[in-house]
Design an enzyme around this catalytic site. Structure first.
Site, PDB file in Angstrom:
ATOM      1  N   SER A   1      -0.153  -0.121  -3.415  1.00 17.43           N
ATOM      2  CA  SER A   1      -0.311  -1.156  -4.426  1.00 17.43           C
ATOM      3  C   SER A   1      -1.800  -1.383  -4.713  1.00 17.43           C
ATOM      4  CB  SER A   1       0.333  -2.450  -3.910  1.00 17.43           C
ATOM      5  OG  SER A   1       0.185  -3.429  -4.886  1.00 17.43           O
ATOM      6  N   GLY A   2      -2.152  -1.325  -5.986  1.00 12.61           N
ATOM      7  CA  GLY A   2      -3.548  -1.535  -6.388  1.00 12.61           C
ATOM      8  C   GLY A   2      -4.366  -0.261  -6.421  1.00 12.61           C
TER       9      GLY A   2
ATOM     10  N   SER B   1       0.076  -6.261 -10.334  1.00  8.77           N
ATOM     11  CA  SER B   1       0.959  -5.399  -9.553  1.00  8.77           C
ATOM     12  C   SER B   1       2.312  -5.216 -10.241  1.00  8.77           C
ATOM     13  CB  SER B   1       1.140  -6.031  -8.174  1.00  8.77           C
ATOM     14  OG  SER B   1       1.921  -5.185  -7.394  1.00  8.77           O
ATOM     15  N   SER B   2       2.718  -3.946 -10.326  1.00  7.90           N
ATOM     16  CA  SER B   2       4.032  -3.657 -10.933  1.00  7.90           C
ATOM     17  C   SER B   2       5.099  -4.091  -9.937  1.00  7.90           C
ATOM     18  CB  SER B   2       4.176  -2.170 -11.202  1.00  7.90           C
ATOM     19  OG  SER B   2       3.033  -1.665 -11.817  1.00  7.90           O
TER      20      SER B   2
ATOM     21  N   GLU C   1       4.058  -0.702   0.463  1.00  7.86           N
ATOM     22  CA  GLU C   1       3.526  -2.050   0.678  1.00  7.86           C
ATOM     23  C   GLU C   1       3.670  -2.485   2.126  1.00  7.86           C
ATOM     24  OE1 GLU C   1       4.072  -4.416  -3.549  1.00  7.86           O
ATOM     25  OE2 GLU C   1       5.467  -4.808  -1.925  1.00  7.86           O
TER      26      GLU C   1
ATOM     27  N   ASN D   1      -3.023  -6.805  -5.688  1.00  9.60           N
ATOM     28  CA  ASN D   1      -3.341  -6.331  -7.030  1.00  9.60           C
ATOM     29  C   ASN D   1      -3.075  -7.442  -8.036  1.00  9.60           C
ATOM     30  OD1 ASN D   1      -3.549  -4.949  -9.424  1.00  9.60           O
ATOM     31  ND2 ASN D   1      -1.902  -3.481  -8.999  1.00  9.60           N
TER      32      ASN D   1
ATOM     33  N   GLY E   1       3.951   0.944  -5.282  1.00 15.16           N
ATOM     34  CA  GLY E   1       3.413   1.712  -4.156  1.00 15.16           C
ATOM     35  C   GLY E   1       3.868   1.157  -2.826  1.00 15.16           C
TER      36      GLY E   1
ATOM     37  N   THR F   1      -0.587   2.382 -12.337  1.00 15.21           N
ATOM     38  CA  THR F   1      -0.252   1.928 -13.687  1.00 15.21           C
ATOM     39  C   THR F   1      -1.377   2.281 -14.655  1.00 15.21           C
ATOM     40  OG1 THR F   1       1.027   0.157 -12.704  1.00 15.21           O
ATOM     41  CG2 THR F   1       0.453  -0.094 -15.011  1.00 15.21           C
TER      42      THR F   1
END
Ligand SMILES: Nc1ncnc2c1ncn2[C@@H]1O[C@H](COP(=O)(O)OP(=O)(O)OP(=O)(O)O)[C@@H](O)[C@H]1O
Ligand SMILES: [Mg+2]
Length: 1045
Positions: A107-108, A160-161, A373, A157, A371, A112
């Site tokens: 994540s981050g 974050s998605s 986590e 993030n 991602g 994306t």
């Protein structure tokens, strides 16, 4: 890669496959760090792209950059996401098959952002037509809309998605991107009702509150203050400086119009968002019976009549719930409403992106999924997300290993197995039927009786106990136990350990919505809600699939979708946890490098060979390094490459020739080749290349332009040059063919009468013979046998050749004679003078004709005169002639040796080095028959000089010529009279005898006896005194008198 191999020292290698220490994680990290600090965030491992999040805007994403990478060979330019996107696109076009780009990372890490860059690249590369402009805009603008509804700020993030996204971009072969389709995976609905500290709800809530205009907010019953809504404040960070909700709202609002959301849709969509906020504010109190009762009826008003368009009475569901239970039901409704609305939104976007043309399209899929986590407390959502990443890792391993193996097999090169960690064991632990964690969870959710999160944990311990990748507080050893809570279980994922808290697992997995709540929703007049809660929904009599099972199913579907396509990978890496630009946290990056499997991928790529390239591409680049392949190789590309590498001195174990590619084992081999190429380029390019290099050094971007120009110009020049050379070569060959044909025909007709067909051949034969003859001429004219045999057509010349030879020799003689023509002229003049004086008068004259005259008969007349230098009798004038002779006394006829020396001015008689007599030419007086020599000085005597000389004709000719006294020469027959002194005369008589002699006869005369048959130049004797008489040899009785007075 090849294009920038030279920059490897400063910015590391652009392809990690070229790392010398390819097994060293540290070397790999060093390389990434070096590049990161130079703002070079992209690096290849073969065709895999590693991307580091720069956490700052880089100026490498402009339209100019897109143009630069468009249509350029993958490895020719520095690594870039555009290079990968372009390569995928071109491969798709050429192979007419489907591809996908798997973007992974924690994540981050920038997944994306990367997927947006790819999408932008494809959208911009679309041709400009009004239809495609629409498609392009929709493709691009679907992103902010989905991000607004599906992304949120988390601790890791700010954007974050919170859902997985797989997007197919559809391409038409002629016009580019023509449509798209999105699949979404497992939205993190729990975020709607709960956010951890430091996190936010989905962006759209904040955007609406911050950006929605006053009228809209009034209509929605919202206030412009996030703090008023309990669903927005749990993370205690509704306002974040890094996020501009207001401007993002504007983007989303206009994007919705572009992707064909009607005003009504938009209105209803925001009504739902507002409803969720109102729902979150619904509070319950406890009545007398301990059941929950609604506390704030106004919220219900906004919820019912205005926003969800449900009658207020219908909304009031009477169920005997405790307050907790009521809150749970409320949150479940909020989650359901939001989750289903999100799905509707995705469908709506899909409708807008759909391509109406049903003809076959090829697609490029973009997978941007949440991602891996690891939070402080990890729940059901993290379990699903990490399971998803585990599945993708498995897919990655399968595909990379498989494709690598296939490539080796295809190329006929031996495959060396590479050890790698296969995460199948973890996937099985999670998803195995009847035995995996998911099965256990579902079982607990569905079984009758009191199932709780803790019973679920116990079941897990029961079934998974002893599994190397599973541990719980109870199963753990002392040390591990200290790091866990009682309600935790820990999975050893491929990416690291994650400890999950079982609390909420069952609920979240069940995701149950009370039937009567659903009923109420169905009555809504809001078309979106109506669509989301359809009447056709399966009845609750049949249990719906649990969330995790649905997720497992959709992941299986995704795996199938991906497996049917060609994979490309982008591995995103987060350089630090602080979202800071320029900071490279070694430990963090090392961890990601490990779990992203970069080392394994590198090992697989390097299994045996560091570099491989198609023969034609390799040859096209390096052919200037070998004279045989430069400028053009005429054979096949593979032969050319073989010739090239042999010329470069590759050792047999350094490379392998596959079916279509060359495989190079060590990077250093390639580097050496590249270095040689760089040097060679300088030699080839000369000045223009210097300019080109200068452009590289001064400005990277203008360098690109220059390079393009340069390449185009170079190609043009090459084309023209090669064309010209080819035409020349063709003409030369055509001419050669003609000549050879004529020669053969001439040869065949060589014995026939001369005609146009054999003339040339016969001429050649003649010329050939004469050339041979020239080097082999006979030495004499008489030699008739050593002539080279002439060819049959030249037989007739055999007879005439001696004539030509004579002619040749004569001409040679003439030529040589002409060379001495000047000397000859003087010589002939003397001879002519002699002839005029003696021809027909003196018997032995004919014998003198062939005797050449000389300028001196004394070896060094100068030398002889040198001792006289102090004497007043120095010879004057330059020396003209000298000859030895004998002087006879006039009285006793005693002989004395003397030299006669003639200069331009006088005659000298010299004895040894002493001038005895000097007579000026002027004082020589001639009369018929005599040469008078009159001395005008003390040495001059009164009588004649009697001299005898062996070179009479020569001496007298010289004397008469130099002194101009031709007329004084007289040839006398019989005795010669001379003056002993004035008034007293003497005589010289001549006769023949047995031997030559000169003596004084009894009558007082000088007697000269000539030997019978003696040649004319035998000795002669001077005989008289007083008169200078030059007497030649006593061959005849003729003598020449010179007289001095
Ligand atoms: N190429 C880039 N250039 C500039 N900034 C970037 C780039 N990539 C990522 N970022 C920054 O990093 C942030 C996080 O990136 P992104 O949202 O793409 O991460 P992610 O991998 O999708 O994370 P998640 O799994 O949480 O969705 C971005 O908001 C942006 O600020
Ligand atoms: Mg993301």
């Amino acid at each position: 890669m090849e294009g920038a191999l030279t920059a490897r020292d400063r910015v590391g290698v652009q392809d990690l496959v070229l790392l010398e220490a390819h097994t060293s994680e540290t070397a790999l990290l060093d390389n990434l760090r070096k590049r990161f600090h130079e703002n070079l965030i992209y690096t290849y491992i073969g065709t895999l792209l590693v991307s580091l999040n720069p956490y700052k805007e880089l100026d490498t994403y402009s339209k100019k950059h897109m143009d630069t990478y468009m249509g350029v060979n993958f490895f020719e330019l520095p690594p870039h996401i555009y290079a990968l996107a372009d390569n995928v696109f071109r491969t798709m076009l050429s192979e007419f098959n489907n591809h996908f780009i798997l973007i992974s990372g924690e994540s981050g890490a920038g997944k994306t952002e990367t997927s947006k860059k790819v999408l932008q690249y494809y959208a911009v590369s679309c041709p400009n037509t009004s239809l495609l402009d629409n498609v392009r805009d929709r493709l691009l603008l679907s992103n902010p809309v989905l991000e607004a509804f599906g992304n949120a700020k988390t601790l890791k993030n700010d954007n974050s998605s919170r859902f997985g996204k797989y997007m197919d971009i559809q391409f038409d072969h002629q016009v580019g991107a023509v449509g798209g389709h999105i699949l979404s995976y497992l939205l993190e609905k729990s975020r709607v009702v709960h956010q951890n500290h430091g996190e936010r709800n989905f962006h759209i809530f904040y955007q609406l509150v911050a950006g929605g205009d006053d009228e809209l907010l009034r209509w929605l019953g919202l206030e412009r203050n996030c703090q008023n809504y309990s669903y927005l404040v749990q993370g205690d960070c509704a306002k974040v400086t890094s996020i501009n909700d207001k401007s993002n709202w504007k983007i989303v609002r206009s994007a919705l119009s572009i992707i064909e959301f009607s005003e009504k849709d938009v209105e209803q969509l925001f009504a739902i968002i507002a409803s969720v906020l109102h729902l979150g504010n619904v509070k319950f109190a406890t009545d007398a019976l301990g059941y929950a009762v609604l506390k704030n009826v106004p919220e219900l008003h906004w919820l019912s009549t205005v926003r969800l368009n449900i009658h207020k009475r219908c909304l009031q569901v009477y169920s005997p719930f405790a307050v907790d239970h009521a809150l749970y039901a409320r949150d479940a409704l909020a989650k359901a409403i939001y989750g289903r609305t999100f799905n509707w939104l995705v469908n709506k976007v899909n409708e807008s992106l759909a391509n109406k043309d049903s003809s076959r399209k090829t697609v490029i899929g973009l997978l941007d999924i949440y991602g891996f986590e690891v939070f402080h407390v990890n729940s059901f959502e993290q379990f699903c997300i990490n399971y998803c990443n585990e599945k993708l890792q498995q897919l990655f391993i399968q595909l990379t290993l498989k494709s690598e193996q296939e490539e080796y097999q295809m190329e006929g090169i031996e495959w060396e197995p590479v050890p790698y960690f296969n995460n199948k064991i973890i996937c099985d632990l999670v998803e195995e039927k009847h035995r995996g964690i998911i099965s256990v969870l579902d079982e607990e959710c569905l079984r009758p009786g009191e199932a709780t999160d803790l019973t679920f944990l116990e079941k897990l311990e029961e079934k998974m106990g002893g599994h190397p990748h599973f541990v719980t507080h109870k199963l753990a050893d002392q040390k591990t136990r200290k790091t866990m809570q009682r309600g935790d279980f820990r999975l050893l994922h491929y990416a690291g350990e994650v400890t999950y808290c079982v609390v909420g697992f069952l609920d979240k997995n069940n995701d149950l919505l009370y039937r009567n709540v659903k009923e109420v929703m169905r009555q809504s007049k809001n078309t979106i809600i109506k669509h989301c809660f359809p009447y056709t929904e399966p009845d609750s009599k049949k249990r719906p699939e649990t969330v995790v099972t649905q997720f497992k199913g959709s992941l299986a579907g995704l795996t199938d979708v991906l497996m049917s396509k060609e994979p490309w990978y982008v591995r995103c890496i987060k350089p630090n946890d602080g979202k800071k630009a320029g900071r490279f946290d070694d430990v963090l990056v090392r961890h990601q490098v490990k779990y992203l499997g970069l080392m394994e991928h590198l090992r697989v790529r390097r299994a045996g060979f560091a570099y491989r390239r198609k023969y034609d591409i390799f040859l096209a680049r390096y052919k200037p390094l070998c004279p045989s392949t430069w400028p053009k190789w005429k054979g096949s590309a593979s032969e050319g490459v073989l010739c090239l590498v042999k010329h470069l001195g590759y050792k047999p174990n350094e490379y392998k020739m596959g079916r279509t590619k060359i495989f190079i084992r060590h990077p250093k081999t390639l580097f050496a080749t590249e270095d040689a190429f760089e040097l060679c380029k300088h030699d080839l390019g000369g000045l223009s290349f210097c300019l080109f290099i200068k452009a590289i050094n001064t400005d990277f971007y203008s360098y690109k332009t220059v390079k393009k120009l340069f390449t185009a110009t170079a190609t043009r020049i090459q084309n023209c040059w090669r064309g010209m050379m080819a035409r020349k070569e063709r003409d030369k060959r055509a001419w050669a063919v003609k000549v050879i044909k004529r020669f053969i025909k001439g040869f065949m007709m060589r014995n026939q009468p001369a005609c146009s067909d054999n003339t040339e051949y016969l001429a050649f034969v003649r010329q050939n013979y004469l050339t041979r003859l020239k080097g082999n001429l006979p030495k004499t004219l008489l030699d008739k046998n050593s002539w080279p045999t002439p060819p049959p057509i030249m037989q007739e010349v055999r007879g005439t050749l001696p004539f030509y030879l004579r002619f040749y020799y004569t001409s040679m003689v003439l030529r040589n004679s002409l060379l001495v023509v000047e000397d000859s002229q003087i010589y002939l003049q003397f001879k002519a003078l002699t002839s005029s004086m003696f021809k027909g008068k003196k018997e032995n004259y004919p014998f003198s004709v062939c005797q050449p005259f000389q300028d001196t008969r004394i070896s060094n007349p100068h030398h002889r005169l040198t001792p006289l230098t102090p004497s007043p009798w120095q010879p004057s004038g330059s020396l003209q002639y000298s000859v030895p002779l004998v002087k006879y006394d006039r009285n006793g006829f005693r002989p004395r040796l003397r030299q006669l020396i003639l200069t331009q001015a006088a005659v000298y008689l010299v004895e040894e080095a002493k001038i005895k007599q000097r007579i000026d030419f002027n004082s020589l007086k001639g009369e018929m028959g005599t040469v008078e020599i009159k001395g005008g000085h003390q040495l001059c005597c009164a009588g004649d000089l009697i001299l005898q000389c062996d070179y009479l004709f020569e001496a007298l000719t010289k004397l008469s010529h130099i002194g101009n006294k031709e007329s004084c020469i007289k040839v006398v027959q019989g005795s010669v009279r001379f003056d002993i002194q004035p008034g007293r005369e003497g005589f010289i008589d001549f006769k023949s005898g047995q031997e030559s002699m000169i003596y004084r006869s009894k009558n007082g005369h000088l007697m000269v006896v000539r030997m019978n048959g003696e040649s004319h130049h035998s000795s002669c004797t001077p005989i008289r005194r007083g008169i200078s008489k030059l007497i030649d040899s006593p061959v005849s009785q003729e003598s020449t008198r010179t007289r001095s007075r």
